[in-house]
Design a protein around this motif. Structure first.
Motif, PDB file in Angstrom:
ATOM      1  N   LYS A 115       0.863  -1.177   0.000  1.00  0.00           N
ATOM      2  CA  LYS A 115       0.000   0.000   0.000  1.00  0.00           C
ATOM      3  C   LYS A 115       0.900   1.228   0.000  1.00  0.00           C
ATOM      4  N   ALA A 116       0.731   2.096  -0.988  1.00  0.00           N
ATOM      5  CA  ALA A 116       1.554   3.298  -1.127  1.00  0.00           C
ATOM      6  C   ALA A 116       1.292   4.265   0.030  1.00  0.00           C
ATOM      7  N   PRO A 117       2.228   5.191   0.276  1.00  0.00           N
ATOM      8  CA  PRO A 117       2.030   6.155   1.365  1.00  0.00           C
ATOM      9  C   PRO A 117       0.763   6.984   1.168  1.00  0.00           C
ATOM     10  N   GLU A 118       0.050   7.149   2.268  1.00  0.00           N
ATOM     11  CA  GLU A 118      -1.105   8.045   2.262  1.00  0.00           C
ATOM     12  C   GLU A 118      -1.349   8.561   3.668  1.00  0.00           C
ATOM     13  N   ASP A 119      -1.980   9.736   3.731  1.00  0.00           N
ATOM     14  CA  ASP A 119      -2.301  10.343   5.022  1.00  0.00           C
ATOM     15  C   ASP A 119      -3.450   9.583   5.670  1.00  0.00           C
ATOM     16  N   GLN A 120      -3.365   9.429   6.991  1.00  0.00           N
ATOM     17  CA  GLN A 120      -4.368   8.706   7.759  1.00  0.00           C
ATOM     18  C   GLN A 120      -5.193   9.684   8.600  1.00  0.00           C
ATOM     19  N   PHE A 121      -6.400   9.297   8.953  1.00  0.00           N
ATOM     20  CA  PHE A 121      -7.317  10.163   9.701  1.00  0.00           C
ATOM     21  C   PHE A 121      -6.772  10.545  11.076  1.00  0.00           C
ATOM     22  N   TYR A 122      -5.846   9.768  11.612  1.00  0.00           N
ATOM     23  CA  TYR A 122      -5.322  10.016  12.956  1.00  0.00           C
ATOM     24  C   TYR A 122      -4.038  10.854  12.960  1.00  0.00           C
ATOM     25  N   GLY A 123      -3.632  11.343  11.763  1.00  0.00           N
ATOM     26  CA  GLY A 123      -2.518  12.284  11.698  1.00  0.00           C
ATOM     27  C   GLY A 123      -1.192  11.725  11.235  1.00  0.00           C
ATOM     28  N   ASP A 124      -1.124  10.439  10.951  1.00  0.00           N
ATOM     29  CA  ASP A 124       0.107   9.844  10.420  1.00  0.00           C
ATOM     30  C   ASP A 124       0.026   9.730   8.901  1.00  0.00           C
ATOM     31  N   ARG A 125       1.156   9.604   8.280  1.00  0.00           N
ATOM     32  CA  ARG A 125       1.281   9.230   6.874  1.00  0.00           C
ATOM     33  C   ARG A 125       1.981   7.877   6.906  1.00  0.00           C
ATOM     34  N   SER A 126       1.426   6.881   6.218  1.00  0.00           N
ATOM     35  CA  SER A 126       1.985   5.536   6.337  1.00  0.00           C
ATOM     36  C   SER A 126       1.906   4.772   5.029  1.00  0.00           C
ATOM     37  N   TYR A 127       2.719   3.695   4.974  1.00  0.00           N
ATOM     38  CA  TYR A 127       2.651   2.753   3.857  1.00  0.00           C
ATOM     39  C   TYR A 127       2.868   1.351   4.393  1.00  0.00           C
ATOM     40  N   MET A 128       2.420   0.360   3.602  1.00  0.00           N
ATOM     41  CA  MET A 128       2.583  -1.049   3.981  1.00  0.00           C
ATOM     42  C   MET A 128       3.499  -1.740   2.986  1.00  0.00           C
ATOM     43  N   VAL A 129       4.331  -2.671   3.511  1.00  0.00           N
ATOM     44  CA  VAL A 129       5.330  -3.338   2.696  1.00  0.00           C
ATOM     45  C   VAL A 129       5.599  -4.727   3.264  1.00  0.00           C
ATOM     46  N   ALA A 130       5.926  -5.658   2.382  1.00  0.00           N
ATOM     47  CA  ALA A 130       6.305  -7.009   2.818  1.00  0.00           C
ATOM     48  C   ALA A 130       7.811  -7.166   2.691  1.00  0.00           C
ATOM     49  N   ASP A 131       8.410  -7.895   3.646  1.00  0.00           N
ATOM     50  CA  ASP A 131       9.849  -8.131   3.581  1.00  0.00           C
ATOM     51  C   ASP A 131      10.160  -9.363   2.723  1.00  0.00           C
ATOM     52  N   LEU A 132      11.402  -9.779   2.707  1.00  0.00           N
ATOM     53  CA  LEU A 132      11.860 -10.837   1.811  1.00  0.00           C
ATOM     54  C   LEU A 132      11.211 -12.185   2.037  1.00  0.00           C
ATOM     55  N   GLU A 133      10.655 -12.437   3.235  1.00  0.00           N
ATOM     56  CA  GLU A 133       9.969 -13.701   3.485  1.00  0.00           C
ATOM     57  C   GLU A 133       8.475 -13.513   3.736  1.00  0.00           C
ATOM     58  N   GLY A 134       7.963 -12.297   3.489  1.00  0.00           N
ATOM     59  CA  GLY A 134       6.536 -12.075   3.550  1.00  0.00           C
ATOM     60  C   GLY A 134       5.969 -11.488   4.825  1.00  0.00           C
TER      61      GLY A 134
END
Length: 154
Positions: A104-123
């Motif tokens: 999930k690409a970076p985006e602003d969140q309703f609680y005031g953070d900007r975040s993204y989701m990523v998987a590492d080399l083993e998931g």
């Protein structure tokens, strides 16, 4: 070593490869390294931090309940959330350039953070965030459209 109350432990088929990958791609540093003995290398224990803070333990698949997502069809029973001291957009760009699987690409969140989701080399799934603005609980409730019960609000 950080004084954390909760510390997550992740298991990898190849924990040494994971350490190297997490350092190169996510910017972690290895703060403790205990290799398993020659007759049982899976009995290793490693710890990592980011920006000199936090702690995550890294180990091998040493018993039936300690499995990497890659060993169980990609299943995750947890997601690690890391609050960055620096730019989440720069962190995302670096991870993407290093070939990490962006979920999930970076985006602003309703609680005031900007975040993204990523998987590492083993998931293992990670969320990286940075605080971009202060939000009151009332503002968050309005954005969410429902009440929030919290004993502490940032």
């Amino acid at each position: 070593m950080s004084e954390n109350v909760f510390t997550s432990s992740l298991h990898y088929r190849d924990p040494k490869a994971a350490l190297s990958w997490l350092e190169r791609v996510f910017g972690f540093e290895t703060t403790m390294a205990i290799d398993g003995p020659p007759e049982a290398p899976e009995m290793c224990h490693y710890e990592m931090a980011i920006d000199g803070a936090g702690r995550v333990m890294v180990g091998a698949e040493w018993t039936g309940f300690a499995k990497s997502p890659v060993s169980v069809g990609g299943a995750n029973t947890q997601r690690l959330h890391v609050q960055l001291a620096g730019s989440v957009d720069e962190h995302h760009a670096h991870a993407k350039a290093e070939g990490a699987t962006i979920e999930k690409a970076p985006e602003d969140q309703f609680y005031g953070d900007r975040s993204y989701m990523v998987a590492d080399l083993e998931g293992h799934t990670w969320t990286f965030s940075e605080k971009v603005r202060d939000v009151t609980r009332e503002e968050a409730e309005q954005a969410l459209g429902q009440p929030i019960v919290a004993t502490q609000w940032p």
